[in-house]
Design a protein around this motif. Structure first.
Motif, PDB file in Angstrom:
ATOM      1  N   TYR A 168      -8.150 -39.199  16.215  1.00  0.00           N
ATOM      2  CA  TYR A 168      -8.275 -40.244  15.193  1.00  0.00           C
ATOM      3  C   TYR A 168      -8.093 -39.601  13.818  1.00  0.00           C
ATOM      4  O   TYR A 168      -8.058 -38.370  13.674  1.00  0.00           O
ATOM      5  N   THR A 169      -7.983 -40.437  12.796  1.00  0.00           N
ATOM      6  CA  THR A 169      -7.697 -39.968  11.441  1.00  0.00           C
ATOM      7  C   THR A 169      -8.576 -40.697  10.439  1.00  0.00           C
ATOM      8  O   THR A 169      -8.832 -41.900  10.581  1.00  0.00           O
ATOM      9  N   VAL A 170      -9.030 -39.965   9.413  1.00  0.00           N
ATOM     10  CA  VAL A 170      -9.648 -40.599   8.255  1.00  0.00           C
ATOM     11  C   VAL A 170      -8.749 -40.329   7.055  1.00  0.00           C
ATOM     12  O   VAL A 170      -8.093 -39.276   6.963  1.00  0.00           O
ATOM     13  N   THR A 171      -8.711 -41.283   6.154  1.00  0.00           N
ATOM     14  CA  THR A 171      -7.870 -41.168   4.966  1.00  0.00           C
ATOM     15  C   THR A 171      -8.676 -41.577   3.750  1.00  0.00           C
ATOM     16  O   THR A 171      -9.700 -42.260   3.859  1.00  0.00           O
TER      17      THR A 171
ATOM     18  N   VAL B  41      -4.734 -38.656   0.954  1.00  0.00           N
ATOM     19  CA  VAL B  41      -4.849 -37.536   1.892  1.00  0.00           C
ATOM     20  C   VAL B  41      -5.335 -38.055   3.240  1.00  0.00           C
ATOM     21  O   VAL B  41      -5.980 -39.101   3.326  1.00  0.00           O
ATOM     22  N   THR B  42      -4.985 -37.339   4.277  1.00  0.00           N
ATOM     23  CA  THR B  42      -5.422 -37.692   5.628  1.00  0.00           C
ATOM     24  C   THR B  42      -6.069 -36.472   6.276  1.00  0.00           C
ATOM     25  O   THR B  42      -5.757 -35.324   5.934  1.00  0.00           O
ATOM     26  N   LYS B  43      -6.966 -36.739   7.220  1.00  0.00           N
ATOM     27  CA  LYS B  43      -7.617 -35.663   7.982  1.00  0.00           C
ATOM     28  C   LYS B  43      -7.798 -36.144   9.408  1.00  0.00           C
ATOM     29  O   LYS B  43      -8.497 -37.137   9.654  1.00  0.00           O
ATOM     30  N   SER B  44      -7.143 -35.484  10.340  1.00  0.00           N
ATOM     31  CA  SER B  44      -7.243 -35.882  11.743  1.00  0.00           C
ATOM     32  C   SER B  44      -8.339 -35.082  12.440  1.00  0.00           C
ATOM     33  O   SER B  44      -8.627 -33.935  12.072  1.00  0.00           O
TER      34      SER B  44
ATOM     35  N   GLY C 252     -10.112 -34.231  23.996  1.00  0.00           N
ATOM     36  CA  GLY C 252      -8.943 -33.377  24.176  1.00  0.00           C
ATOM     37  C   GLY C 252      -8.574 -32.607  22.922  1.00  0.00           C
ATOM     38  O   GLY C 252      -9.329 -32.556  21.945  1.00  0.00           O
ATOM     39  N   PRO C 253      -7.381 -32.009  22.934  1.00  0.00           N
ATOM     40  CA  PRO C 253      -6.939 -31.213  21.776  1.00  0.00           C
ATOM     41  C   PRO C 253      -6.555 -32.105  20.596  1.00  0.00           C
ATOM     42  O   PRO C 253      -6.255 -33.287  20.760  1.00  0.00           O
ATOM     43  N   LEU C 254      -6.551 -31.519  19.393  1.00  0.00           N
ATOM     44  CA  LEU C 254      -6.130 -32.228  18.194  1.00  0.00           C
ATOM     45  C   LEU C 254      -4.616 -32.437  18.230  1.00  0.00           C
ATOM     46  O   LEU C 254      -3.855 -31.491  18.406  1.00  0.00           O
ATOM     47  N   VAL C 255      -4.185 -33.692  18.065  1.00  0.00           N
ATOM     48  CA  VAL C 255      -2.760 -34.023  18.055  1.00  0.00           C
ATOM     49  C   VAL C 255      -2.457 -34.812  16.790  1.00  0.00           C
ATOM     50  O   VAL C 255      -2.853 -35.982  16.665  1.00  0.00           O
ATOM     51  N   GLU C 256      -1.775 -34.179  15.838  1.00  0.00           N
ATOM     52  CA  GLU C 256      -1.439 -34.860  14.593  1.00  0.00           C
ATOM     53  C   GLU C 256      -0.419 -35.967  14.849  1.00  0.00           C
ATOM     54  O   GLU C 256       0.371 -35.913  15.797  1.00  0.00           O
TER      55      GLU C 256
END
Length: 669
Positions: A446-449, A475-478, A483-487
């Protein structure tokens, strides 16, 4: 040469002949074929080698034409494939002037001005071949006996090589050559805009079918060339400014369309043109030395082309009413630059308020995200500073919002919350905990912006206090939920967007200069239903891939595309004219991302106004531009419960691969 023979037949014939010769001669056919020019080569290159003006005063131009590999061409298409048609221009910059005056004119009659003279190409000239692909053209026009041999002259040539019967292309080229007839160096040039600046948006600047290069355009688009049907000048200096300001011209706003009548009475109406950035950004077109030229040479013609509600003869609209009968005093008031913004200097008068150097600016940083498991409420640690690094408290912001969305495989949902009440963490950062929890069924990344703006007061026009919404790039931050981080995949290159748009600013400058941010909300499930009037339902998709394709296709669409925004405002994009080639997907896309690839994790796009709803993910991108009923039928027939079969025909290596179907040579019209 049998011109009706198809390309495929030619190839077969060439190989048969080569094979026969090889058998007789007793050596490898491949070696022979490699040495023979059995296939016509595409392309057209044009170079002017020199110009002389003999005693006959009929200019003689020596030039060379070659294919894309530099091999000489026969202009008549006898020994090489494709007839090359050439047209020649000649003009000079008179002493004390800045623009060209053509030696060659034609008469044109129209409703507004009657019969007028217009700059034109030469006719009646003759050719002499002086070498392979090299010719001398002698003008049919005789220069006046008293022509000034001490001023800059320029010869322009534009050409096309008709290969439509071979490979479907008509190749075009242009060249210019500056010289002073008495042999002294050229010191005066008309250098206002270069091709590279134009081609940032126009991909490959082309007009009248075969004419390219600003250096060529200005030889005919001179002050001596009016449009007799409308009374408008086609002087490049005026015409280009007016075209680009288009719908924002004071005259157009007052109800008078800006039109030019072209060949065969075709009406070119520029009254709906909207420049894709602030029109005051003169540097977008006038780059480098051309930018300095724009600053140091203000004139009634150049300035009055955009500010066409100014009457310089009477002074109406010119400051406090100052008449200006010539350009001699323009630079006295309108200095190139100054230390003050929004003053009378050329640079100061064109300051874009939200780019004022008085603004402190905003820089967002998302440090980390905590509580990232499904069902938890994310805690976001962030800070805000101005461009000088001075801290800004969240409570000082006029608007500050955190957006939570996911998953990054294809965003499907999002939530936004006011973050101005974030609490300090004691280390210069602030923390905000969402009231919204990550969905219990959430998986993946998921992402926060972060977005916002701050009202800042600056000294604006007329030295009056002016409030500006100061903002900074989103700006965004995933973060991984499971599982693994997937941008999120990168599809569009922001730098390519800003080649035309300067800085992407939408939704009141809250959404600023970050395409990855846009995709969170403009996802496959998003429509304008929340803002669309009941009477205008069904809703329209605002999925990024679907919406952006439709906006840029604009007037090429066969269906209506209207999106309702904040306050129920309708935005219709069917008048948008894309300045480049719509087939050149790489003008916007990161290399390869416009091709058909895997759809794993991708969602269909909710398209309530389409005949297909929802629209599968590959098709949603394609029908953004290709929106005809026939195309929708094609999509429907090639989609089943098992998915889309697009790759069978349109995948790479296939007959109708996207890379083939969209390919257009830049040197062909």
């Amino acid at each position: 040469m049998i011109r009706s023979t198809t390309m495929r037949t030619r190839i077969k014939l060439a190989f048969l002949i080569a094979g026969f010769i090889a058998l007789v001669a007793g050596f490898d056919p491949g070696g022979l074929i490699a040495q023979q020019q059995v296939l016509p080569r595409p392309g057209l290159k044009l170079e002017i080698l020199g110009v002389t003006i003999p005693e006959s005063r009929k200019p003689e131009v020596t030039f060379k034409i070659t294919d894309e590999r530099g091999m000489p061409l026969d202009k008549d298409g006898v020994t090489t494939e494709g007839v090359v048609t050439l047209r020649f221009l000649i003009a000079r910059i008179r002493r004390g002037e800045r623009q060209y005056t053509s030696y060659i004119v034609r008469q044109q009659t129209g409703a507004a001005l009657g019969t007028v003279d217009q700059a034109a190409a030469d006719s009646g000239g003759t050719y002499a071949q002086v070498g392979p692909g090299t010719y001398t053209y002698t003008f049919g026009t005789t220069l006046p006996a008293n022509y000034d041999r001490t001023v800059t002259h320029t010869v322009g040539v534009y050409a096309n090589r008709d290969m439509t019967h071979v490979d479907g292309n008509d190749y075009v080229a242009a060249a210019t050559f500056d010289f002073v007839p008495n042999g002294t160096p050229v010191t005066v040039k008309r250098d206002v805009v270069n091709d590279a600046a134009c081609n940032k948006c126009h991909d490959q600047l082309t007009a009248h079918g075969v004419r390219r290069s600003v250096a060529l355009c200005v030889l005919c688009h001179t002050p001596q060339t009016p449009d007799p049907d409308t009374g408008n000048t086609t002087d490049f200096n005026v015409m280009i400014h007016k075209i680009h300001r288009g719908a924002d011209l004071p005259s157009v706003r007052a109800g008078r369309p800006y039109q030019l009548i072209g060949n065969r009475g075709v009406v070119h109406d520029y009254s709906k043109v909207r420049f894709p950035q602030d029109i005051r950004n003169c540097d977008s077109c006038h780059t480098g030395s051309q930018g300095m030229n724009a600053l140091t040479r203000p004139s009634r013609i150049a300035c009055g082309s955009c500010h066409d509600n100014v009457n310089f003869a009477t002074g109406q609209g010119h400051g406090p009413g100052i008449p200006q009968t010539n350009d001699l005093a323009c630079g006295f008031c309108h200095q190139p630059t100054s230390t003050t913004e929004f003053d009378l200097s050329v640079a100061g008068a064109h300051v874009i308020p939200n780019q004022s150097r008085q603004l402190p600016g905003i820089k967002y940083t998302i440090v980390r995200v905590e509580n990232t498991a499904a069902g938890q409420r994310p805690r976001v640690i962030f800070n805000i500073t101005d461009n000088a690094g001075r801290p800004i408290q969240p409570s000082q912001m006029s608007r500050l919002a955190l957006v939570l969305g996911g998953p990054t495989s294809d965003y499907s949902r999002w939530w936004t919350e006011d973050a101005r009440m974030a609490t300090p963490t004691g280390d210069g950062n602030y923390a905000y905990t969402f009231n919204t929890a990550i969905p219990a069924d959430a998986t993946g990344t998921y992402t926060v912006t972060l977005e916002g703006r701050r009202n800042v007061q600056i000294i604006g026009p007329n030295f009056q206090p002016t409030t500006i919404q100061d903002t900074g790039p989103n700006v965004t931050k995933s973060f991984a939920v499971t599982g693994p981080l997937v941008e999120r995949r990168v599809v569009v290159d922001l730098a390519k967007c800003n080649a035309c748009h300067d800085m992407l600013r939408v939704h009141g400058d809250n959404r600023f200069n970050n395409v990855q941010y846009c995709a969170v909300c403009h996802n496959p499930n998003q429509t304008d239903v929340a803002r669309r009037p009941q009477a205008e339902l069904p809703a329209e998709s605002v999925d990024f891939k679907y919406m952006i394709h439709r906006i840029h296709a604009g007037k090429e669409l066969s269906s209506d595309f209207t999106v309702y925004g904040f306050g129920g405002t309708a935005y219709n994009y069917n008048n948008v004219g894309f300045p480049g080639r719509l087939t050149n997907c790489t003008m916007c896309h990161v290399a390869g991302t416009h091709l058909i690839g895997s759809t794993a994790g991708r969602l269909p796009t909710v398209t309530p106004r389409s005949l297909i709803n929802p629209t599968p993910p590959i098709s949603a991108a394609c029908v953004g531009c290709h929106d005809s009923q026939a195309t929708l039928a094609h999509v429907s027939l090639n989609t089943s419960l098992f998915g889309e079969s697009c790759a069978v025909c349109h995948g790479e290596g296939r007959e109708f691969a996207v890379s083939k179907s969209h390919f257009r040579r830049p040197d062909a019209r």
